[in-house]
Motif scaffolding. Structure first.
Motif, PDB file in Angstrom:
ATOM      1  N   VAL A 177       3.025 -15.685   0.420  1.00 58.57           N
ATOM      2  CA  VAL A 177       2.011 -14.716   0.016  1.00 58.57           C
ATOM      3  C   VAL A 177       2.717 -13.561  -0.673  1.00 58.57           C
ATOM      4  O   VAL A 177       3.542 -12.868  -0.068  1.00 58.57           O
ATOM      5  CB  VAL A 177       1.209 -14.207   1.223  1.00 58.57           C
ATOM      6  CG1 VAL A 177       0.093 -13.272   0.761  1.00 58.57           C
ATOM      7  CG2 VAL A 177       0.642 -15.375   2.024  1.00 58.57           C
ATOM      8  N   SER A 178       2.401 -13.367  -1.918  1.00 56.09           N
ATOM      9  CA  SER A 178       3.038 -12.299  -2.687  1.00 56.09           C
ATOM     10  C   SER A 178       2.231 -11.008  -2.567  1.00 56.09           C
ATOM     11  O   SER A 178       1.007 -11.028  -2.449  1.00 56.09           O
ATOM     12  CB  SER A 178       3.152 -12.701  -4.152  1.00 56.09           C
ATOM     13  OG  SER A 178       1.867 -12.903  -4.708  1.00 56.09           O
ATOM     14  N   PRO A 199       1.342 -10.664   3.049  1.00 54.09           N
ATOM     15  CA  PRO A 199       2.736 -11.103   2.873  1.00 54.09           C
ATOM     16  C   PRO A 199       3.398 -11.514   4.195  1.00 54.09           C
ATOM     17  O   PRO A 199       4.226 -12.434   4.208  1.00 54.09           O
ATOM     18  CB  PRO A 199       3.399  -9.870   2.263  1.00 54.09           C
ATOM     19  CG  PRO A 199       2.302  -9.226   1.477  1.00 54.09           C
ATOM     20  CD  PRO A 199       1.064  -9.423   2.317  1.00 54.09           C
ATOM     21  N   GLN A 216      -1.563 -14.843  -3.872  1.00 55.45           N
ATOM     22  CA  GLN A 216      -1.465 -13.386  -3.819  1.00 55.45           C
ATOM     23  C   GLN A 216      -2.091 -12.857  -2.537  1.00 55.45           C
ATOM     24  O   GLN A 216      -2.975 -13.487  -1.945  1.00 55.45           O
ATOM     25  CB  GLN A 216      -2.163 -12.774  -5.020  1.00 55.45           C
ATOM     26  CG  GLN A 216      -1.433 -12.978  -6.331  1.00 55.45           C
ATOM     27  CD  GLN A 216      -2.067 -12.201  -7.469  1.00 55.45           C
ATOM     28  OE1 GLN A 216      -3.268 -11.936  -7.462  1.00 55.45           O
ATOM     29  NE2 GLN A 216      -1.267 -11.829  -8.460  1.00 55.45           N
TER      30      GLN A 216
END
Length: 126
Positions: free
Chosen positions: A124-125, A88, A13
């Motif tokens: 990467v969220s 992200p 994340q």
């Protein structure tokens, strides 16, 4: 024959951390600067960071400075990329690369390298 093995990629994340590892065999490791590039499909490969043969100096592209840390352990023929506060926009395939020379600068580019790993995916969220 040079062999480059990367590991450590994955899904994380935003704000999280990952540590990439790269182990090299078949060359005299401390004769080479080592570094990392990354690439998003459809875009050019981007230099991320590099460190000279001794590990005593490091260089980073502007977008990762202060968040990523490159280190190397010549006794283990390994180089690492600690990635913190991930965003992200950091999502990409990350490639470990070895330089033709023992040193590198903040203008290091792919033409100055002569061996590469197969890449490890970092996602990467938001």
């Amino acid at each position: 024959q040079v062999q480059v093995a990367e590991s450590g990629g994955g899904l994380v994340q935003a704000g999280g951390s990952l540590k990439l590892s790269c182990t090299v065999s078949g060359v005299t490791f401390d004769n080479h600067a080592m570094g990392w590039f990354r690439q998003v499909p459809g875009q050019e490969r981007e230099w991320v960071s590099c460190t000279m043969f001794s590990g005593s100096s490091q260089h980073y592209t502007h977008s990762v400075r202060g968040r990523f840390t490159i280190t190397r352990d010549n006794a283990k023929n390994s180089v690492y990329l600690q990635m913190d506060r991930l965003k992200p926009d950091d999502s990409a395939t990350y490639y470990c690369a070895g330089g033709r020379a023992p040193w590198c600068t903040d203008a290091w580019y792919a033409g100055e390298t002569n061996f590469w790993g197969q890449g490890t995916q970092v996602t990467v969220s938001a």
